[in-house]
Design an enzyme around this catalytic site. Sequence first.
Site, short mmCIF file in Angstrom:
data_model
loop_
_atom_site.label_atom_id
_atom_site.label_comp_id
_atom_site.label_asym_id
_atom_site.label_seq_id
_atom_site.Cartn_x
_atom_site.Cartn_y
_atom_site.Cartn_z
N CYS A 81 1.10 -1.17 0.12
CA CYS A 81 -0.04 0.09 -0.02
C CYS A 81 0.76 1.23 -0.10
CB CYS A 81 -0.91 -0.04 1.29
SG CYS A 81 -2.10 -1.48 1.51
N ARG A 118 5.27 -0.61 -4.56
CA ARG A 118 4.97 -1.08 -3.45
C ARG A 118 3.97 -2.23 -3.42
NH1 ARG A 118 6.66 1.74 1.11
NH2 ARG A 118 4.94 0.90 2.81
N TRP A 141 -3.42 -2.53 -1.33
CA TRP A 141 -2.99 -4.11 -1.43
C TRP A 141 -4.09 -4.63 -0.59
CZ3 TRP A 141 -1.17 -8.41 1.04
CH2 TRP A 141 -0.85 -9.41 0.06
N ASN A 185 -2.58 2.25 6.00
CA ASN A 185 -1.67 1.02 5.71
C ASN A 185 -1.72 0.05 6.92
OD1 ASN A 185 -1.30 2.12 3.10
ND2 ASN A 185 0.84 2.64 3.50
N GLY A 186 -1.73 -0.98 6.66
CA GLY A 186 -1.45 -2.03 8.11
C GLY A 186 -2.75 -2.93 8.23
N GLU A 208 17.70 -18.23 -5.04
CA GLU A 208 17.29 -16.70 -5.41
C GLU A 208 16.98 -16.66 -7.23
OE1 GLU A 208 16.92 -12.63 -5.74
OE2 GLU A 208 16.81 -14.14 -4.15
N LYS A 224 13.25 -15.29 -8.44
CA LYS A 224 13.15 -14.35 -9.42
C LYS A 224 12.53 -14.80 -10.62
CE LYS A 224 15.30 -11.15 -7.84
NZ LYS A 224 14.42 -11.57 -6.48
N GLU A 273 8.51 -15.26 -9.32
CA GLU A 273 7.84 -13.90 -9.01
C GLU A 273 7.37 -13.11 -9.96
OE1 GLU A 273 9.77 -11.80 -5.86
OE2 GLU A 273 11.96 -11.93 -7.00
N HIS A 287 17.49 -37.07 -4.22
CA HIS A 287 16.46 -37.26 -3.06
C HIS A 287 15.09 -36.72 -3.40
CE1 HIS A 287 19.77 -38.69 -0.47
NE2 HIS A 287 20.28 -37.89 -1.05
N LYS A 303 6.61 -4.60 -2.74
CA LYS A 303 7.83 -4.22 -2.51
C LYS A 303 8.32 -4.27 -1.09
CE LYS A 303 12.09 -3.20 -4.02
NZ LYS A 303 12.77 -4.21 -4.66
#
Length: 613
Positions: free
Chosen positions: A2, A27, A76, A102-103, A486, A490, A493, A509, A608
């Site tokens: 947000c 964000r 968001w 926000n929150g 990583e 990438k 996402e 395994h 973000k």
Amino acid sequence: MCGITGYVGNRQAQNILLNGLKRLEYRGYDSSGIAIILPDKNTISLRKSPGKINALENLLKKKPLFGNLGISHTRWATHGAPTRLNAHPHYDCTGNIALVHNGIIENYESLKAILIKEGHRFISQTDTEVIAHLIEKFYKNNISLEAAVRKSLKLLIGSFAIGVISAREPDKLIGARLGSPLIVGVGKNENFLASDVPAVLDSTKDIIFLDENELVVLTKNSLKITDLNGSPLSKTAVRINWDITQAQKQGYKHFMLKEINEQPAIAEHLLKLRIQGNNAKIHFEEQKIPDEKLKKIQNISIVACGTAYHAGMVGKYILESVCAIPTQVDVSSEFRYRDLLINENTLVIAVSQSGETADTLAGVKEARRLGSAVLSICNVLGSSLTRESDGVVYTHAGPEIGVASTKAYTAQLLAFYLLALYLGNLRGCLGKEELEKYVNGLKKIPRQQEEILKHQNTIATLARRHAHFGSFLYLGRNINYPSALEGALKLKEISYIPAEGYAAGEMKHGPIALIDEYRAVVCITPASHVYEKMVSNLQEIRARKGRIIAIATSGDESIKRQTKEVISIPQCEEIFSPLLVALPLQLIAYHIAVKRGADVDQPRNLAKSVTVE
């Protein structure tokens, strides 16, 4: 998550608020809205829309808002779907109060039930609307808006950063925070409220970072900061030293591509900043933990989320190798909920690009409660994490707008290398010659990263050839096992392709069952003491018709006998290879996502800065 912007001044607020929201798009959001006090009527008018900010912008072109004070928001979704009714700002029953938030308010259901019994009418599914109605409840008789906000916030359980305006006090903009970031931009005959610095940088570089349980009252010519009990607080503005152009694309198609290409310059700047002269002495100006304390540290615990967690995993290898200090790495959301065996002899290293990651902040507070010293690796000056820490290592990567972290990741890696050399030298683990060897190796990294980027068109072509694959496996060993994690993160996402990162020794395994001609396997195989083991893994994949992409050291002819799809990186010390491997992994993900038509900078469902649990 947000974004909040607020403005009070002499200029028209609409475009200032809208442009601020555009600079907070990174964000993550799914709806947006704006509220402005109309001075000729002393009423508040709203415009809200689901979807991207351009939908709100088109709405405002048809029905513009004229006024000098307002608030705006990108949401968001948490409570309720991303619809117009659930978008912020929210009114109270009278329409005299508008609020952005926000929150998450954890006790909103019980508060809402009480307010409904008292006659309040709710039109959204959000937890946020409860705050607007609480303020309305207390905003009576001679009570000021400031006092009503303060009373309301004391009833909330959870996290918040809010912006509030009222038609009854049309010259005031109020903000407050607990657990979610909020900053004040200080201007001349105008003041700003925002959830992050880029929103206000084209108007002011003088920023006040609000702390927990602080409230600010802004007019165009004044600002007053208090705690939630009304006690005045004195805070000084910080001058931000980066420019708004750093938060713009500068000719690149996407922020992510720009940020990938910025990495060599950032690495060079960091090394010049941290390594003094020719004596290989490492300098951290913000690191305030006394050397005597660091010499007594018996173990290190790294806490982080997402990409920062992967940087922390590399950090574990570096710290144990260079400093001989037992080190563990935890995902922040797990760290805070387990029985922690840490004490005053533990150094907790918290890693966060934004410095506002909710789970990491909660973990840091728990670590401090247990007596551990906390050192943060962070990119954002004055963020919550840096204020909660005993010492800070800033990464100085500049604003990172793309949601998928790239330059912040390699800057975090560099911070770990430099920190390890600092601690190793301090604790007597590194002699002068060995320290100089490491430092000389690090100094080569910017040029070697530039060499990789010279060949990014070749990497792009290779990536596009593999964009049709439905899933990917990433394999690495030792210090490049985190690189595999990583790389997979990438890809998934930003392209939405299922991808898994594995320690290559674990392939037999379980994951080997998935390998066939329909799966691409990215193998991280630079020269190392586990190189032969990686070659064996490649042969096993070939035998099962897996499509191999190898990242290998330049001049490695044997890898070319295993696969035609090879990306070369310059020769370097094994310990530094993650700093080079990261770039082709980022470029593979980027170009596959672009080929598939994905929104690279703002992937769906992601934010973000994750400021709620």
